[in-house]
Design a protein around this motif. Structure first.
Motif, mmCIF file in Angstrom:
data_model
loop_
_atom_site.group_PDB
_atom_site.id
_atom_site.type_symbol
_atom_site.label_atom_id
_atom_site.label_comp_id
_atom_site.label_asym_id
_atom_site.label_seq_id
_atom_site.Cartn_x
_atom_site.Cartn_y
_atom_site.Cartn_z
ATOM 1 N N ALA A 170 0.784 -1.184 0.081
ATOM 2 C CA ALA A 170 0.150 -0.068 -0.035
ATOM 3 C C ALA A 170 0.875 1.219 -0.093
ATOM 4 N N PRO A 171 0.436 2.470 -0.740
ATOM 5 C CA PRO A 171 1.415 3.436 -0.814
ATOM 6 C C PRO A 171 1.227 4.129 0.704
ATOM 7 N N GLY A 172 2.113 4.882 1.057
ATOM 8 C CA GLY A 172 2.311 5.762 2.291
ATOM 9 C C GLY A 172 1.445 6.981 2.151
ATOM 10 N N ALA A 173 1.393 7.602 3.300
ATOM 11 C CA ALA A 173 0.500 8.927 3.230
ATOM 12 C C ALA A 173 1.019 10.023 2.190
ATOM 13 N N PHE A 174 2.344 10.015 2.442
ATOM 14 C CA PHE A 174 2.869 11.346 1.503
ATOM 15 C C PHE A 174 2.589 11.105 -0.066
ATOM 16 N N ARG A 175 2.635 9.746 -0.511
ATOM 17 C CA ARG A 175 2.401 9.527 -1.828
ATOM 18 C C ARG A 175 0.837 9.708 -1.971
ATOM 19 N N ARG A 176 -0.089 9.380 -1.242
ATOM 20 C CA ARG A 176 -1.563 9.447 -1.431
ATOM 21 C C ARG A 176 -1.863 11.006 -1.465
ATOM 22 N N LEU A 177 -1.143 11.694 -0.364
ATOM 23 C CA LEU A 177 -1.516 13.225 -0.262
ATOM 24 C C LEU A 177 -0.858 13.816 -1.540
ATOM 25 N N ALA A 178 0.237 13.476 -1.968
ATOM 26 C CA ALA A 178 0.739 14.123 -3.220
ATOM 27 C C ALA A 178 -0.076 13.755 -4.693
ATOM 28 N N ALA A 179 -0.539 12.586 -4.664
ATOM 29 C CA ALA A 179 -1.633 12.331 -5.867
ATOM 30 C C ALA A 179 -2.832 13.186 -5.609
ATOM 31 N N ILE A 180 -3.468 13.225 -4.545
ATOM 32 C CA ILE A 180 -4.341 14.154 -4.183
ATOM 33 C C ILE A 180 -4.104 15.615 -4.610
ATOM 34 N N VAL A 181 -3.173 16.147 -4.364
ATOM 35 C CA VAL A 181 -2.862 17.536 -4.697
ATOM 36 C C VAL A 181 -2.636 17.738 -5.969
ATOM 37 N N TYR A 182 -2.025 16.712 -6.714
ATOM 38 C CA TYR A 182 -1.780 16.705 -8.369
ATOM 39 C C TYR A 182 -3.236 16.601 -8.852
ATOM 40 N N ASP A 183 -4.052 15.981 -8.412
ATOM 41 C CA ASP A 183 -5.366 15.849 -9.117
ATOM 42 C C ASP A 183 -6.232 16.897 -8.964
ATOM 43 N N CYS A 184 -5.981 17.618 -7.803
ATOM 44 C CA CYS A 184 -6.721 18.749 -7.520
ATOM 45 C C CYS A 184 -6.193 20.177 -8.531
ATOM 46 N N PHE A 185 -5.241 20.040 -8.839
ATOM 47 C CA PHE A 185 -4.874 21.133 -9.979
ATOM 48 C C PHE A 185 -5.463 20.620 -11.147
ATOM 49 N N LEU A 186 -5.599 19.476 -11.637
ATOM 50 C CA LEU A 186 -6.292 19.064 -12.858
ATOM 51 C C LEU A 186 -7.385 19.458 -12.718
ATOM 52 N N LEU A 187 -8.312 18.857 -11.636
ATOM 53 C CA LEU A 187 -9.727 19.153 -11.555
ATOM 54 C C LEU A 187 -10.250 20.402 -11.400
ATOM 55 N N PHE A 188 -9.090 21.480 -10.888
ATOM 56 C CA PHE A 188 -9.688 22.771 -10.822
ATOM 57 C C PHE A 188 -9.390 23.325 -12.239
ATOM 58 N N ALA A 189 -8.634 22.761 -13.091
ATOM 59 C CA ALA A 189 -8.944 23.467 -14.593
ATOM 60 C C ALA A 189 -9.924 22.760 -15.108
ATOM 61 N N ILE A 190 -10.316 21.653 -14.785
ATOM 62 C CA ILE A 190 -11.529 21.143 -15.574
ATOM 63 C C ILE A 190 -12.723 21.896 -15.257
ATOM 64 N N LEU A 191 -12.781 22.088 -13.737
ATOM 65 C CA LEU A 191 -14.037 22.811 -13.329
ATOM 66 C C LEU A 191 -14.110 24.392 -13.866
ATOM 67 N N PHE A 192 -12.972 24.788 -13.859
ATOM 68 C CA PHE A 192 -12.910 26.318 -14.369
ATOM 69 C C PHE A 192 -13.474 26.456 -15.568
ATOM 70 N N VAL A 193 -12.888 25.611 -16.654
ATOM 71 C CA VAL A 193 -13.576 25.507 -18.063
ATOM 72 C C VAL A 193 -15.206 25.108 -17.871
ATOM 73 N N ALA A 194 -15.329 23.960 -17.300
ATOM 74 C CA ALA A 194 -16.716 23.699 -17.117
ATOM 75 C C ALA A 194 -17.645 24.783 -16.577
ATOM 76 N N SER A 195 -17.066 25.774 -15.872
ATOM 77 C CA SER A 195 -17.902 26.899 -15.415
ATOM 78 C C SER A 195 -17.812 28.103 -16.329
ATOM 79 N N LEU A 196 -16.818 28.098 -16.985
ATOM 80 C CA LEU A 196 -16.681 29.286 -18.168
ATOM 81 C C LEU A 196 -17.920 28.966 -19.354
ATOM 82 N N ILE A 197 -17.754 27.713 -19.751
ATOM 83 C CA ILE A 197 -18.929 27.562 -20.658
ATOM 84 C C ILE A 197 -20.080 27.983 -20.595
ATOM 85 N N PRO A 198 -20.877 27.690 -19.323
ATOM 86 C CA PRO A 198 -22.327 28.138 -19.276
ATOM 87 C C PRO A 198 -22.239 29.464 -18.852
ATOM 88 N N ALA A 199 -21.187 30.079 -18.307
ATOM 89 C CA ALA A 199 -21.247 31.671 -17.895
ATOM 90 C C ALA A 199 -21.114 32.250 -19.130
#
Length: 159
Positions: A7-36
């Motif tokens: 099983a991966p350690g806490a640091f690797r899990r947290l790093a993956a979450i942070v990495y995914d949050c950056f990508l998810l932020f970009a997706i949600l930004f574009v997804a918000s821009l379109i209906p706006a």
């Protein structure tokens, strides 16, 4: 010869979450821009008075439907990646893979349960994530609830 992946350690899990949050932020930004842009024609035209401020414009991005829209995008993001390859982009970068307890791909139901439990697990000061230090199998709350597990993948061998 097959070896059991740890099983991966806490640091690797947290790093993956942070990495995914950056990508998810970009997706949600574009997804918000379109209906706006589609629902607020005054943004695209010069019909709005020059002395008006942005927060005075009617915002189509308010209310329950908008939240449901964003939540469905988040659920689709994680579920699609987990069902497709067992890895989001952050998980690929940190060599983590999600699998069902039987070693196969997680089902749609497992993905939904995992997401539903992961939110309070993170929201309670991360207690559900830090649980991996107590759990004998290194599983977090959402791993146990969804009958899934994370595995740390080995580094690719250099040729």
């Amino acid at each position: 010869m097959t070896t059991e992946l740890s099983a991966p350690g806490a640091f690797r899990r947290l790093a993956a979450i942070v990495y995914d949050c950056f990508l998810l932020f970009a997706i949600l930004f574009v997804a918000s821009l379109i209906p706006a842009l589609l629902l607020s024609p005054e943004i695209m035209s010069n019909n709005a008075a020059n002395d008006s401020v942005v927060h005075d414009l009617n915002s189509p991005l308010e209310g329950g439907w908008y939240r449901v829209y964003l939540l469905s995008l988040i659920v689709a993001f994680y579920s699609w990646f987990w069902r497709k390859s067992g890895q989001t982009l952050g998980m690929q970068a940190w060599r983590i893979k999600l699998e069902s307890s039987d070693g196969g791909k997680p089902s749609w139901g497992q993905c939904l349960v995992r997401l539903a439990v992961a939110v309070p697990a993170l929201g309670l000061a991360g207690l559900g994530y830090w649980w991996i230090w107590i759990d004998k199998d290194g599983l977090a709350w959402h791993d146990r609830a969804s009958n899934t597990r994370l595995r740390a993948l080995p580094k690719p061998s250099k040729k």
